[in-house]
Design an enzyme around this catalytic site. Structure first.
Site, PDB file in Angstrom:
ATOM      1  N   HIS A  12      26.086  52.755  54.689  1.00 47.85           N
ATOM      2  CA  HIS A  12      25.804  52.238  53.528  1.00 47.85           C
ATOM      3  C   HIS A  12      24.569  52.063  53.145  1.00 47.85           C
ATOM      4  CE1 HIS A  12      26.172  48.247  55.738  1.00 47.85           C
ATOM      5  NE2 HIS A  12      24.892  48.451  55.553  1.00 47.85           N
ATOM      6  N   GLU A 240      24.450  47.338  62.937  1.00 49.03           N
ATOM      7  CA  GLU A 240      25.553  47.538  62.034  1.00 49.03           C
ATOM      8  C   GLU A 240      26.478  48.576  62.503  1.00 49.03           C
ATOM      9  OE1 GLU A 240      23.026  46.884  57.788  1.00 49.03           O
ATOM     10  OE2 GLU A 240      23.785  48.827  58.370  1.00 49.03           O
TER      11      GLU A 240
HETATM   12  C1  DHB Z   1      18.939  50.668  53.799  1.00 49.18           C
HETATM   13  C2  DHB Z   1      19.665  50.669  55.001  1.00 49.18           C
HETATM   14  C3  DHB Z   1      20.728  49.504  54.948  1.00 49.18           C
HETATM   15  O1  DHB Z   1      21.791  49.655  55.870  1.00 49.18           O
HETATM   16  C4  DHB Z   1      20.795  48.778  54.346  1.00 49.18           C
HETATM   17  O2  DHB Z   1      21.701  47.543  54.179  1.00 49.18           O
HETATM   18  C5  DHB Z   1      19.604  48.414  53.338  1.00 49.18           C
HETATM   19  C6  DHB Z   1      18.622  49.462  53.112  1.00 49.18           C
HETATM   20  C7  DHB Z   1      17.879  52.059  53.873  1.00 49.18           C
HETATM   21  O3  DHB Z   1      17.652  52.837  54.774  1.00 49.18           O
HETATM   22  O4  DHB Z   1      17.208  51.839  52.931  1.00 49.18           O
HETATM   23 FE    FE Z   2      22.846  47.606  55.943  1.00 47.31          FE
END
Ligand code: DHB
Ligand code: FE
Length: 280
Positions: A12, A240
């Site tokens: 995500h 995550e």
């Molecule tokens: C990004 C990745 C993430 O899991 C998130 O929650 C916010 C930003 C990123 O790669 O920009």
């Molecule tokens: Fe994230």
């Protein structure tokens, strides 16, 4: 009885929301990512789920650092998506399934998982963007939803082993639900990424590919990592991955891999996608 038809696990990343809003799916940067979802749409049209149980992490929208539950379960009639400052249009609210939510909560507490219960809950990109990837259009969701929020933000975080066991306990709860429902499990987040500090931009392809293989064939191998080891190997936000373990725990041992995709980078993140069908 309710039956889990399969799991879809996906990264995500807020930038996905912007790409959807600007219709960039076929853009050269985005095609290798969005193209991976065509097979997911085919599978969903066969699997025909009624409900999505979504294991994800909130990033400070519904829970902030002052009040951070380790595990929380939504039990609301609907979940409103709110933009977290990225300027992405928010999506049509998601329908809840309070009866199933309370069944899961009762079963979890009886099983000694003392979760926080949320009869009101905002959902951020960790929940909403995977839904928009699975069911493009974002206006008419064909499933009701049960959000399962896992703290991956403020340490101490629950261990991978604990997250896998939470998933197994939710799986038992779903199996004992006396309604003819087809349930898809969604796990969101990962794979390797780090957004801050001196290792910002860190990605570990070897580790990600190992995880994508083990999560199919031997998820218990991944439960042996500690959180500090995951931070080191996958990055501070790569933890995550535990949401994938919650999802994997729900579906049980007998699975068949339907589809996977891995693409680096999307924003700062190694984007992973995996579909498992329940063969039990
Ligand atoms: C990004 C990745 C993430 O899991 C998130 O929650 C916010 C930003 C990123 O790669 O920009
Ligand atoms: Fe994230």
């Amino acid at each position: 009885m309710a039956r889990i038809v399969g799991t879809v696990s996906t990264s995500h990343i807020p930038a996905i929301g912007r790409a959807i809003a600007k219709n960039l799916q076929d853009d050269p940067y985005w095609k290798p990512f969005f193209g991976g979802f065509e097979r997911v749409h085919e599978w969903l049209s066969r699997a025909k789920p009624d409900v999505a149980v979504v294991a994800y992490n909130d990033h400070g929208l519904n829970f902030f650092l002052d009040r951070m539950p380790t595990f929380a379960v939504g039990a609301a009639p609907q979940y409103v998506n709110a933009d977290e400052g990225w300027g992405i249009p928010s999506l049509t609210p998601f329908r809840g399934d309070p009866d199933l939510s309370w069944h899961i909560i009762e079963s979890l507490v009886a099983d000694e998982f003392d979760v926080v219960t949320c009869q009101e809950m905002l959902v951020d990109h960790g929940f909403a963007l995977p839904m928009a990837l699975l069911w493009p259009g974002g206006t008419d969701w064909p499933v009701t939803t049960v959000p399962i929020s896992v703290n991956t933000v403020q340490h101490p975080l629950p261990t991978p082993a604990r997250c896998y066991k939470l998933g197994q306990a939710i799986g038992r709860a779903i199996d004992s639900y006396d309604e003819d429902l087809r349930v898809v499990v969604i796990g969101t987040g990962g794979l390797s990424h780090q957004l801050d500090g001196t290792r910002a931009g860190f990605i570990n392809k070897d580790f990600d590919l190992m995880c994508m293989e083990k999560i199919v064939s031997d998820p218990e191998a991944l439960t042996r990592y500690s959180i500090p080891q995951l931070v080191e190997l996958a990055g501070a936000q790569g933890v995550e991955l535990v949401n994938w373990l919650v999802a994997r725990g729900m579906i049980g041992k007998n699975v068949e891999k339907v589809h996977s995709n891995y693409h680096i980078p999307i924003s700062n993140t190694a984007a992973g996608l995996l579909v498992l069908e329940n063969r039990a």
